[in-house]
Design a protein around this motif. Structure first.
Motif, PDB file in Angstrom:
ATOM      1  N   TYR A 136      -3.623  -2.277 -12.613  1.00  0.00           N
ATOM      2  CA  TYR A 136      -3.824  -3.233 -13.708  1.00  0.00           C
ATOM      3  C   TYR A 136      -4.073  -4.590 -13.066  1.00  0.00           C
ATOM      4  CZ  TYR A 136      -1.471   0.624 -16.038  1.00  0.00           C
ATOM      5  OH  TYR A 136      -1.128   1.872 -16.478  1.00  0.00           O
ATOM      6  N   PRO A 137      -5.347  -4.914 -12.807  1.00  0.00           N
ATOM      7  CA  PRO A 137      -5.616  -6.089 -11.965  1.00  0.00           C
ATOM      8  C   PRO A 137      -5.311  -7.415 -12.663  1.00  0.00           C
ATOM      9  CG  PRO A 137      -7.655  -4.991 -12.594  1.00  0.00           C
ATOM     10  CD  PRO A 137      -6.541  -4.218 -13.222  1.00  0.00           C
ATOM     11  N   LEU A 138      -4.036  -7.696 -12.847  1.00  0.00           N
ATOM     12  CA  LEU A 138      -3.650  -8.943 -13.508  1.00  0.00           C
ATOM     13  C   LEU A 138      -3.570 -10.093 -12.511  1.00  0.00           C
ATOM     14  CD1 LEU A 138      -0.774  -7.480 -15.709  1.00  0.00           C
ATOM     15  CD2 LEU A 138      -3.055  -8.159 -16.447  1.00  0.00           C
ATOM     16  N   PHE A 139      -3.272  -9.752 -11.251  1.00  0.00           N
ATOM     17  CA  PHE A 139      -3.067 -10.802 -10.260  1.00  0.00           C
ATOM     18  C   PHE A 139      -3.884 -10.499  -9.009  1.00  0.00           C
ATOM     19  CE2 PHE A 139       0.744 -10.540 -12.843  1.00  0.00           C
ATOM     20  CZ  PHE A 139       0.887 -11.850 -13.241  1.00  0.00           C
ATOM     21  N   PRO A 140      -4.240 -11.558  -8.257  1.00  0.00           N
ATOM     22  CA  PRO A 140      -4.962 -11.312  -6.997  1.00  0.00           C
ATOM     23  C   PRO A 140      -4.078 -10.514  -6.037  1.00  0.00           C
ATOM     24  CG  PRO A 140      -4.781 -13.672  -7.470  1.00  0.00           C
ATOM     25  CD  PRO A 140      -3.968 -12.967  -8.486  1.00  0.00           C
ATOM     26  N   VAL A 141      -4.699  -9.679  -5.205  1.00  0.00           N
ATOM     27  CA  VAL A 141      -3.911  -8.835  -4.315  1.00  0.00           C
ATOM     28  C   VAL A 141      -3.509  -9.556  -3.038  1.00  0.00           C
ATOM     29  CG1 VAL A 141      -4.840  -6.679  -5.136  1.00  0.00           C
ATOM     30  CG2 VAL A 141      -6.001  -7.872  -3.310  1.00  0.00           C
ATOM     31  N   ASP A 157      -3.344  -4.478   7.247  1.00  0.00           N
ATOM     32  CA  ASP A 157      -4.463  -3.563   6.995  1.00  0.00           C
ATOM     33  C   ASP A 157      -4.600  -3.213   5.516  1.00  0.00           C
ATOM     34  OD1 ASP A 157      -5.067  -3.425   9.649  1.00  0.00           O
ATOM     35  OD2 ASP A 157      -4.024  -1.548  10.013  1.00  0.00           O
ATOM     36  N   ASN A 158      -3.464  -2.905   4.883  1.00  0.00           N
ATOM     37  CA  ASN A 158      -3.518  -2.522   3.471  1.00  0.00           C
ATOM     38  C   ASN A 158      -4.023  -3.669   2.613  1.00  0.00           C
ATOM     39  OD1 ASN A 158      -2.645   0.111   3.695  1.00  0.00           O
ATOM     40  ND2 ASN A 158      -0.492  -0.469   3.646  1.00  0.00           N
ATOM     41  N   THR A 159      -3.529  -4.882   2.891  1.00  0.00           N
ATOM     42  CA  THR A 159      -3.923  -6.031   2.074  1.00  0.00           C
ATOM     43  C   THR A 159      -5.432  -6.257   2.165  1.00  0.00           C
ATOM     44  OG1 THR A 159      -1.777  -6.990   2.571  1.00  0.00           O
ATOM     45  CG2 THR A 159      -3.396  -8.440   1.561  1.00  0.00           C
ATOM     46  N   ARG A 160      -5.979  -6.108   3.392  1.00  0.00           N
ATOM     47  CA  ARG A 160      -7.436  -6.273   3.514  1.00  0.00           C
ATOM     48  C   ARG A 160      -8.171  -5.242   2.665  1.00  0.00           C
ATOM     49  NH1 ARG A 160      -6.446  -6.504   8.831  1.00  0.00           N
ATOM     50  NH2 ARG A 160      -7.628  -4.628   9.291  1.00  0.00           N
ATOM     51  N   GLU A 161      -7.667  -4.013   2.702  1.00  0.00           N
ATOM     52  CA  GLU A 161      -8.330  -2.971   1.928  1.00  0.00           C
ATOM     53  C   GLU A 161      -8.211  -3.258   0.422  1.00  0.00           C
ATOM     54  OE1 GLU A 161      -7.501   1.005   3.190  1.00  0.00           O
ATOM     55  OE2 GLU A 161      -7.995   1.820   1.218  1.00  0.00           O
ATOM     56  N   PHE A 162      -7.026  -3.697   0.016  1.00  0.00           N
ATOM     57  CA  PHE A 162      -6.833  -4.020  -1.400  1.00  0.00           C
ATOM     58  C   PHE A 162      -7.760  -5.160  -1.822  1.00  0.00           C
ATOM     59  CE2 PHE A 162      -2.125  -2.655  -0.808  1.00  0.00           C
ATOM     60  CZ  PHE A 162      -2.491  -1.330  -0.903  1.00  0.00           C
ATOM     61  N   MET A 163      -7.922  -6.156  -0.944  1.00  0.00           N
ATOM     62  CA  MET A 163      -8.776  -7.301  -1.280  1.00  0.00           C
ATOM     63  C   MET A 163     -10.226  -6.860  -1.447  1.00  0.00           C
ATOM     64  SD  MET A 163      -7.101 -10.360   1.023  1.00  0.00           S
ATOM     65  CE  MET A 163      -7.963 -11.770   0.320  1.00  0.00           C
ATOM     66  N   LEU A 164     -10.661  -5.935  -0.564  1.00  0.00           N
ATOM     67  CA  LEU A 164     -12.034  -5.432  -0.678  1.00  0.00           C
ATOM     68  C   LEU A 164     -12.191  -4.654  -1.980  1.00  0.00           C
ATOM     69  CD1 LEU A 164     -14.749  -5.090   0.949  1.00  0.00           C
ATOM     70  CD2 LEU A 164     -13.908  -2.822   1.517  1.00  0.00           C
ATOM     71  N   LYS A 165     -11.239  -3.767  -2.252  1.00  0.00           N
ATOM     72  CA  LYS A 165     -11.338  -2.954  -3.457  1.00  0.00           C
ATOM     73  C   LYS A 165     -11.227  -3.803  -4.710  1.00  0.00           C
ATOM     74  CE  LYS A 165      -9.954   1.600  -1.852  1.00  0.00           C
ATOM     75  NZ  LYS A 165      -8.847   2.554  -1.687  1.00  0.00           N
ATOM     76  N   GLY A 166     -10.411  -4.842  -4.645  1.00  0.00           N
ATOM     77  CA  GLY A 166     -10.221  -5.710  -5.800  1.00  0.00           C
ATOM     78  C   GLY A 166     -11.325  -6.752  -5.953  1.00  0.00           C
TER      79      GLY A 166
END
Lengths: 265, 300, 511
Positions: B148-153, C231-240
């Motif tokens: 649920y993309p409510l916030f930046p990751v 590593d996970n955060t980079r992947e999440f940023m790309l996907k997001g």
């Protein structure tokens, strides 16, 4: 829940884990470091209850053997600071004066010194491993016990029974040991329960920063770190060791709460 | 305060200088041959006797400078100041969120000792204390950042509203660690107050429970929270290292971690001193607030 | 030696053909203004604009701001003229004449001339960091504004490859009148992008150079590199959608990234090698049979599977397959436990032995490799303990040669194998053969021959010999040639990484 019940449930939960760790070879037929490079990253199944890791090692086995390492570190990392902190706290609280102010300045310094700077620096100096982690936690951890005990001693010193003991000419060491110690020690034991959890969490954090217990030792912090990269597809690899930490925290908290309730009575 | 800072400056200086590995080695990588390392060490001034280096470090502090980074040649003071918004917002956000979580829950729990709601709230610290931050952070990202993309990751925005959104998840991660500790002492202090003579007297006088809660209980709750926060501030500042890394927030924690692995002595020394000052100041403020809230506390 | 020159001219002709493909000269500049802001996430922090001090953390970004005279081909097997128009060597084999492009301007509007080139190359040669690449250069003269003459001390085949190194990038002469420190805070180069802002430890942003000499380029308005360690955060940023390109996603995430909508994955072949290094001063490891036994016991396929999800290739030579003069027929040792046991039986340690492997703590590739190796060595009677050290400490231990075995790696910076061979095998590299204490005089002589001969056939013979000899001596076990992995949003086009690990952001579009 009644306080004694809380205490017993907590001890039962922790005891079960300790037994499992001690008798690990009877519970599982696998070796924690035995690799099976064909059957890697399996999901939970009848042969491997919690699946296998990237090297095909049995996760359940590593979890149980990991308990040995983590409980040992948690315990050791509390015992040393506990002994140092309680002795110093008793001493400074009792003596007061210059000793007290010097020790308290040291305490202030240690509190203000960021734990991770110390921990990381020690890992760099001595190499990653159980030794560095225990030294780092000991260097910082004693402070809390010292403060708790000192505060208690300051209060206890003014109690009638201590005054009375002093007037009868009992030597200081005996008053400390016989009369003050049992009274002030109980509170620090309660604190120690949550301190063990904090130590295990510190190991997990150090593992995340790549400074944990070296391979191939089975240890929950390293298992979480190794599982991190598989969080999207094999989420259980990082999650289950995390739950083990929660389990230990849960049982120790119950024990701590039970002890508090007992002491208050 | 001065003895503490002196002690810390000596300790951190000795510690960073006893870490094996050369800053020059980090700067030159594979190309660092022993003679080149010597040249770079001379340029950086770390070939001089330790005592001279320490005195220089202290002398610089008195002139208001923490030195220059070996790695990117920026002034350490400006590097730390540059991270202040991130660290400040993260810390404040974490504290505010944990109070927002802990206060209502503690009131609910304390309102009827031993009831189911009390038991449930008491279970929170018991479970919450053992949760590894790394894991909590990743789960929050998966849930509220991707599913649920409510916030930046990850990352830290450029405008204030963006930043508020960016720090929500990391602040929540901190709150999940801090709230259990708070709940524990809040509930205990509320129960203590509710059982105390003057509340019983107030009740006997017919003052409504709501009013009692508002006036007496809340004030005492504030005292308890401020005390807990004061005690845990050093731990909090330290634990932000992990949260910052999970959420890619460039705060002082990550500044320090990077600096240690790069043997960037001036930054490690500077950030450690800065942490110490923050801890000392927060403890001072805690005392002041406590004095204001609690008439029994007298400032020395 | 007329043949030498002929060969070179032929090579250059080939390069020129290649260059016309890469650089369309039809000035169709009016087509579009740069548009799109691209965001990179990477786990390395930019450090410096000084090319002499550039490591992987800084050099990819420097390469968007400064450019060299020659540029590496996408194949990694040659160079094309870049800021130069041509480069030819005289019959004496030591006088190189380089003609410069006349249409190149620095981002401050001033034209690039031979004075800038001489200044930059002289500075690079004197550099503490990468100056060793230029040790063959004797002197540089500038007969005219668009001509540079480089004299080498002896015939030197790798010169043009050396000039294509980022360390030989062309800077503004005399730092445009500033001090070096000031210049590197606001650098001026000829590249497609210019520095906009830099927050150390956080991000660095470059904007399009509007007067870039390649018409119509760059396509992007700006490129920002963000420093994200996890590593996970980079992947999440790309996907997001918070990032457009992710540098080095973990290999095990490639399958799920490929399956994700809107994400593309590039697995680029790399001029890179991973090695298991032996300290041959250690008595047991001075025994060639022990080294060969251990080398046979390295389960390369398993390491490739666990660490690189099978995306790398199993290595058979000191040189990576994408390096010039790599010899496919090199008899590099492969995994075979029977042969491992047989080799050990020939050694003085028939009854087994104990050894220690030094690795970098927290490095997942090292940790997995060590665990796999430990398990297979156990089967042939070698007890291996693992000692982890923090990366920088590990490097220091390795350089001090206080280890028995360690894991190490190499990435080529230039298209010529000479850099690695000199560094890794010759006393001139100053590293005691990559800190292994290995010495083989025949190998050293062959390397010398390869350096000083411009004829590719002569060089190939010499380098094939070197590769075979070091494989037989097993001074290191060659393990894996890892790939470079990048993942990007599918609206990004034109992104390519060459085996030297560099990319040209002027070719990238965000649609």
């Amino acid at each position: 829940m009644k306080s004694s019940k809380t205490l017993y449930v907590g001890m039962g939960l922790l005891g079960a884990l300790v037994l499992a760790a001690v008798f690990a070879p009877l519970i599982t037929s696998y070796d924690p470091n035995e690799q099976d490079l064909v059957n890697t990253l399996l999901g939970p199944n009848s042969r491997h209850w919690l699946g296998t890791d990237p090297l095909g090692r049995d996760v359940f086995t590593r979890l149980i053997y990991g308990a040995r390492v983590d409980l040992a570190i948690g315990l050791l990392a509390v015992i040393l600071p506990y002994i140092i902190g309680v002795s110093l706290g008793l001493l400074t609280g009792w003596l007061g004066g210059r000793t007290d102010s010097v020790v308290m300045r040291i305490v202030d310094t240690v509190i203000a010194f960021p734990f991770y700077v110390l921990a990381i620096a020690l890992v760099f100096i001595f190499g990653p491993g159980i030794k560095s982690i225990i030294v780092a936690i000991t260097l910082v951890g004693w402070v809390a016990y010292c403060r708790i005990v000192r505060a208690n001693v300051l209060v206890a010193k003014e109690q009638d029974y201590v005054h009375a003991a002093r007037l009868t000419g009992l030597p200081a060491s005996r008053i400390l040991r016989r009369h003050l110690l049992p009274n002030v020690i109980s509170q620090s034991i309660v604190f120690a329960m949550s301190d063990i959890v904090l130590s295990i969490l510190a190991i997990v954090s150090l593992g995340y920063l790549g400074l944990g217990v070296p391979v191939p030792t089975a240890e929950w912090g390293s298992m979480i770190q190794e599982g991190q990269s598989y969080i999207m597809d094999q989420w259980w690899l990082a999650t289950i060791p995390g739950l083990m930490v929660v389990y230990v925290g849960f049982s120790l908290s119950l024990i701590g709460d039970g002890l508090v309730a007992r002491l208050e009575r | 305060m001065l003895p503490v800072l002196f002690g810390i400056s000596v300790a951190v200086f000795l510690i960073v200088h006893s870490i094996p590995g050369d800053p020059a080695d980090v700067l030159l990588g594979q190309n660092a041959t022993p003679e080149k390392i010597k040249i770079i060490n001379r340029q950086l001034g770390i070939d001089r006797p330790l005592i001279v280096q320490y005195l220089n470090f202290v002398w610089d502090i008195f002139r208001g400078s923490l030195g220059t980074s070996f790695y990117n040649k920026e002034s350490v003071t400006s590097l730390i100041l540059g991270r202040l918004p991130e660290t400040g917002m993260l810390l404040t956000g974490g504290v505010i969120l944990s109070i927002l979580i802990a206060l209502p829950l503690s009131i609910i729990a304390a309102s009827k000792r031993g009831a189911l709601r009390d038991q449930l709230v008491r279970a929170i610290p018991i479970i919450g204390l053992g949760m590894p931050q790394v894991w909590v952070g990743v789960m929050l990202i998966l849930l509220l950042g991707l599913k649920y993309p409510l916030f930046p990751v990850g990352g830290f925005g450029n405008t204030f509203p963006e930043r508020l959104r960016s720090i929500f998840l990391p602040a929540l991660t901190i709150a999940i660690l801090l709230a259990p500790i708070l709940i524990r002492s809040l509930r205990a202090s509320m129960l203590e107050i509710l059982d105390s003579d003057y509340v019983l007297t107030a009740r006997a006088k017919g003052i409504s429970t709501a009013r009692i809660t508002r006036v007496h209980v809340l004030r005492n709750a504030m005292i308890a929270s401020v005390t807990v926060l004061g005690i845990n501030i050093a731990y909090l500042v330290g634990s932000m290292v992990v949260v910052e890394r999970v959420f890619a927030i460039p705060g002082t924690g990550s500044l320090m971690i990077d600096a240690i692995s790069r043997r960037d002595y001036p930054i490690v020394q500077g950030v450690t001193l800065y942490f110490a000052v923050v801890v000392v100041i927060v403890n001072l403020i805690t005392d002041l607030i406590l004095a204001a809230l609690d008439p029994r506390v007298v400032l020395k | 030696m007329a043949s030498k020159k002929k060969v070179l001219v032929a090579l250059l002709a080939a390069f020129t053909v290649a260059s016309t493909v890469v650089l369309p000269l039809s000035a169709n500049a009016a087509n579009s203004a740069p548009k799109g802001d691209l965001i990179f996430v990477r786990n390395q922090d930019f450090a410096t604009f000084d090319p002499d001090l550039a490591q992987n953390d800084s050099l990819f970004i420097q390469e968007q701001v400064y450019e060299p005279l020659f540029s590496n081909l996408q194949s990694g097997k040659g160079v094309v003229p870049w800021l130069a128009k041509s480069g030819t060597v005289a019959k004496d084999g030591i006088t190189w004449t380089i003609k410069l492009r006349t249409d190149v301007k620095f981002s401050d509007g001033t034209p690039m001339t031979s004075a800038d080139v001489k200044f930059s190359l002289d500075r690079a040669t004197a550099g503490d960091g990468w100056g060793f690449l230029n040790t063959a250069i004797d002197n540089i003269t500038t007969p005219s504004a668009d001509t540079v003459v480089i004299k080498t001390k002896f015939p030197w085949a790798p010169l043009l490859a050396d000039l294509a190194s980022f360390s030989n990038s062309i800077l503004k002469a005399d730092f445009g009148g500033k001090t070096a420190a000031e210049f590197f805070k606001s650098p001026i180069g000829t590249g497609p992008f210019m520095l906009d802002s830099w927050v150390p430890g956080t991000e660095i942003k470059l904007v399009a150079n509007k007067i870039y000499w390649q018409p119509g380029k760059p396509y992007l308005n700006s490129v920002t590199w963000k420093y994200v360690v996890d590593d996970n955060t980079r992947e999440f940023m790309l996907k997001g959608g918070q990032a457009d390109i992710n540098e080095e996603p973990p290999a095990n995430s490639v399958a799920s990234l490929r399956a994700a909508p809107n994400i593309k994955v590039g697995v680029f072949s790399a001029a890179a090698s991973n090695y298991l290094a032996f300290n041959v001063k250690v008595p047991a490891l001075s025994d060639v049979y022990v080294r060969r036994a251990i080398s046979y016991a390295v389960d390369r396929a398993a390491i490739n599977k666990v660490v690189y999800s099978g995306l790398g290739t199993v290595s058979n030579s000191f040189l990576a397959p994408s390096v010039n003069f790599y010899d496919k027929k090199t008899p590099g040792i492969q995994f075979d436990l029977k042969k491992a046991a047989a080799e050990l039986a020939k050694s003085k340690y028939k009854k087994g032995l104990k050894l220690e492997l030094l690795i970098r703590g927290g490095n997942k590739a090292h940790e997995a490799t060590a665990s796999i190796l430990q398990a297979s060595l156990k089967k042939i009677g070698i007890t291996m303990t693992i000692k982890a050290q923090e990366p920088s400490v590990q490097r220091a231990t390795q350089k001090a040669m206080n280890y028995q075995m360690t894991l190490t790696a190499w990435t080529m910076d230039i298209v010529d194998p000479d850099e690695l061979l000199t560094f890794g095998l010759s006393p001139e590299g100053g590293t005691n053969s990559y800190y292994t204490n290995y010495v083989n005089k025949k190998v050293i002589a062959a390397i010398k021959k390869g350096q000083t001969n411009v004829d590719p056939k002569v060089r190939q013979t010499a380098y094939s010999f070197v590769q075979k000899q070091v494989a037989d001596d097993a001074f290191m076990a060659f393990t894996i040639n890892p790939p470079y992995i990048y993942a990007w949003r599918s609206n990004i086009t034109g992104f390519n990484v060459n085996p030297m690990y560099t990319y040209h952001m002027e070719n990238v579009k965000k649609n």
